[in-house]
Design a protein around this motif. Structure first.
Motif, PDB file in Angstrom:
ATOM      1  N   MET A   1      45.910  52.761  52.732  1.00 51.37           N
ATOM      2  CA  MET A   1      45.139  51.984  51.752  1.00 51.37           C
ATOM      3  C   MET A   1      43.653  52.090  52.077  1.00 51.37           C
ATOM      4  SD  MET A   1      45.525  47.988  50.584  1.00 51.37           S
ATOM      5  CE  MET A   1      45.203  47.349  52.231  1.00 51.37           C
ATOM      6  N   GLN A   2      42.875  52.507  51.114  1.00 57.05           N
ATOM      7  CA  GLN A   2      41.446  52.673  51.309  1.00 57.05           C
ATOM      8  C   GLN A   2      40.695  51.414  50.883  1.00 57.05           C
ATOM      9  OE1 GLN A   2      39.867  56.706  50.339  1.00 57.05           O
ATOM     10  NE2 GLN A   2      41.829  56.982  49.322  1.00 57.05           N
ATOM     11  N   LYS A   3      39.600  51.113  51.582  1.00 58.59           N
ATOM     12  CA  LYS A   3      38.814  49.919  51.294  1.00 58.59           C
ATOM     13  C   LYS A   3      37.422  50.313  50.810  1.00 58.59           C
ATOM     14  CE  LYS A   3      41.206  46.923  54.605  1.00 58.59           C
ATOM     15  NZ  LYS A   3      41.055  46.014  55.767  1.00 58.59           N
ATOM     16  N   TYR A   4      36.942  49.581  49.804  1.00 61.76           N
ATOM     17  CA  TYR A   4      35.614  49.832  49.226  1.00 61.76           C
ATOM     18  C   TYR A   4      34.899  48.511  49.005  1.00 61.76           C
ATOM     19  CZ  TYR A   4      37.493  54.478  48.252  1.00 61.76           C
ATOM     20  OH  TYR A   4      38.061  55.724  48.378  1.00 61.76           O
ATOM     21  N   ASP A   5      33.591  48.578  49.014  1.00 63.97           N
ATOM     22  CA  ASP A   5      32.791  47.391  48.708  1.00 63.97           C
ATOM     23  C   ASP A   5      32.779  47.108  47.211  1.00 63.97           C
ATOM     24  OD1 ASP A   5      31.941  46.991  51.404  1.00 63.97           O
ATOM     25  OD2 ASP A   5      30.543  48.656  51.148  1.00 63.97           O
TER      26      ASP A   5
ATOM     27  N   GLN B   1      42.400  36.885  49.621  1.00 67.88           N
ATOM     28  CA  GLN B   1      41.360  36.170  50.349  1.00 67.88           C
ATOM     29  C   GLN B   1      40.165  37.054  50.695  1.00 67.88           C
ATOM     30  OE1 GLN B   1      43.344  34.450  53.730  1.00 67.88           O
ATOM     31  NE2 GLN B   1      44.061  32.669  52.594  1.00 67.88           N
ATOM     32  N   LYS B   2      40.370  38.338  50.771  1.00 65.78           N
ATOM     33  CA  LYS B   2      39.304  39.259  51.169  1.00 65.78           C
ATOM     34  C   LYS B   2      38.646  39.983  49.985  1.00 65.78           C
ATOM     35  CE  LYS B   2      41.247  40.160  55.733  1.00 65.78           C
ATOM     36  NZ  LYS B   2      41.722  41.198  56.699  1.00 65.78           N
ATOM     37  N   GLY B   3      39.161  39.765  48.794  1.00 64.62           N
ATOM     38  CA  GLY B   3      38.613  40.463  47.633  1.00 64.62           C
ATOM     39  C   GLY B   3      39.679  40.749  46.600  1.00 64.62           C
ATOM     40  N   TYR B   4      39.831  42.024  46.268  1.00 63.53           N
ATOM     41  CA  TYR B   4      40.812  42.418  45.262  1.00 63.53           C
ATOM     42  C   TYR B   4      41.574  43.642  45.749  1.00 63.53           C
ATOM     43  CZ  TYR B   4      38.236  39.393  42.075  1.00 63.53           C
ATOM     44  OH  TYR B   4      37.642  38.310  41.482  1.00 63.53           O
ATOM     45  N   ARG B   5      42.830  43.666  45.357  1.00 60.99           N
ATOM     46  CA  ARG B   5      43.663  44.839  45.620  1.00 60.99           C
ATOM     47  C   ARG B   5      43.956  45.502  44.279  1.00 60.99           C
ATOM     48  NH1 ARG B   5      49.810  44.908  48.104  1.00 60.99           N
ATOM     49  NH2 ARG B   5      49.938  47.153  48.486  1.00 60.99           N
ATOM     50  N   ILE B   6      43.581  46.752  44.163  1.00 55.24           N
ATOM     51  CA  ILE B   6      43.786  47.500  42.920  1.00 55.24           C
ATOM     52  C   ILE B   6      44.977  48.428  43.101  1.00 55.24           C
ATOM     53  CG2 ILE B   6      42.772  49.124  41.281  1.00 55.24           C
ATOM     54  CD1 ILE B   6      40.026  48.106  42.123  1.00 55.24           C
ATOM     55  N   ILE B   7      45.945  48.251  42.253  1.00 52.91           N
ATOM     56  CA  ILE B   7      47.158  49.065  42.308  1.00 52.91           C
ATOM     57  C   ILE B   7      47.133  50.050  41.148  1.00 52.91           C
ATOM     58  CG2 ILE B   7      49.676  49.050  42.300  1.00 52.91           C
ATOM     59  CD1 ILE B   7      49.498  46.127  43.299  1.00 52.91           C
ATOM     60  N   VAL B   8      47.195  51.329  41.471  1.00 54.67           N
ATOM     61  CA  VAL B   8      47.221  52.367  40.432  1.00 54.67           C
ATOM     62  C   VAL B   8      48.591  53.003  40.414  1.00 54.67           C
ATOM     63  CG1 VAL B   8      44.754  52.777  40.671  1.00 54.67           C
ATOM     64  CG2 VAL B   8      46.353  54.162  41.997  1.00 54.67           C
ATOM     65  N   VAL B   9      48.877  53.724  39.355  1.00 57.08           N
ATOM     66  CA  VAL B   9      50.188  54.356  39.220  1.00 57.08           C
ATOM     67  C   VAL B   9      50.382  55.367  40.337  1.00 57.08           C
ATOM     68  CG1 VAL B   9      51.640  55.807  37.772  1.00 57.08           C
ATOM     69  CG2 VAL B   9      50.207  54.028  36.733  1.00 57.08           C
ATOM     70  N   GLY B  10      51.360  55.096  41.188  1.00 57.51           N
ATOM     71  CA  GLY B  10      51.685  56.003  42.261  1.00 57.51           C
ATOM     72  C   GLY B  10      50.861  55.813  43.513  1.00 57.51           C
ATOM     73  N   LYS B  11      49.793  54.948  43.460  1.00 61.85           N
ATOM     74  CA  LYS B  11      48.952  54.763  44.643  1.00 61.85           C
ATOM     75  C   LYS B  11      48.503  53.308  44.712  1.00 61.85           C
ATOM     76  CE  LYS B  11      47.033  59.474  44.563  1.00 61.85           C
ATOM     77  NZ  LYS B  11      47.575  59.923  45.849  1.00 61.85           N
ATOM     78  N   THR B  12      47.963  52.903  45.880  1.00 63.21           N
ATOM     79  CA  THR B  12      47.406  51.565  46.046  1.00 63.21           C
ATOM     80  C   THR B  12      45.997  51.666  46.596  1.00 63.21           C
ATOM     81  OG1 THR B  12      49.595  50.668  46.503  1.00 63.21           O
ATOM     82  CG2 THR B  12      47.718  49.320  47.149  1.00 63.21           C
TER      83      THR B  12
END
Length: 206
Positions: A1-5, A195-206
């Motif tokens: 899982m990759q993290k971005y600002d 609690q840390k922001g948002y998690r974006i779930i895309v088709v086939g990836k997170t």
């Protein structure tokens, strides 16, 4: 899982311009642009899907004065980009533009409009029937000679390929010192707040 600002969803001209501005003029370190289609600017910003006109608010008579001033401020920034960073990238053509009034009622309304906005747009010219005929002869051709005509004309209009402009924004965003990732073919399935922001779930990836 990759993290971005910051994550930007949609690679049209709005999303790509935001990516460019954040990469060049802020201290945001990690940026990602997600696009569900396989190419940049595939829908509204694609060159065949819009008028390709850069709206300044000068000839857009449906804008009130406040909106015209705000649009003008933003459009001038785009024009600056076109004339400097994107000058040799084939992004635009310069052309005159005008708004036309026909008949007594419309001419009176346009006269009033000109007086209201001339300080915001000092290069905007009020032109007569004879001047209109020189620029756009087919407008005058065949009309009743007694019919009143008036136009507001600006010589510095821009016809823009917004698809190419979007690509240019992405290209130059990658030249910054920040981490900039662009993922095409990534359709958003869900966005979850935590609690840390948002998690974006895309088709086939997170």
């Amino acid at each position: 899982m990759q993290k971005y600002d910051v994550a930007i969803i949609g690679a049209g001209v709005t999303g790509t311009s935001l990516l460019y501005v954040l990469s060049k003029y802020t201290n945001v370190k990690n940026l990602v642009l997600l696009e569900k289609y396989p190419e940049i600017a595939a829908v509204n910003s694609q060159r065949n899907n819009n008028s390709q006109t850069l709206h300044f608010g000068d000839i857009e008579t449906n804008y009130n004065l406040e909106k015209a001033a705000k649009v003008n401020e933003a459009a001038k920034m785009v024009a600056k980009y076109l004339e400097t960073i994107g000058k040799d990238e084939g992004l635009f053509n310069k052309t005159h533009k005008m708004v036309l009034a026909v008949g007594d009622e419309e001419v009176a309304a346009l006269e009033k409009r000109y007086e209201e906005i001339k300080d915001i747009f000092p290069k905007l010219k009020k032109i007569t029937k004879e001047e209109i005929a020189q620029l756009e002869p087919n407008i005058v051709k065949g009309r009743n000679p007694d019919e009143k005509l008036l136009a507001l004309c600006a010589e510095d209009g821009y016809a823009i390929d917004f698809g190419k402009l979007s690509g240019s924004f992405v290209k130059h965003a990658h030249e910054s010192d920040q981490k900039v990732d662009v993922f095409l073919n990534h359709k958003i399935k869900e966005i979850k707040k935590n609690q840390k922001g948002y998690r974006i779930i895309v088709v086939g990836k997170t």
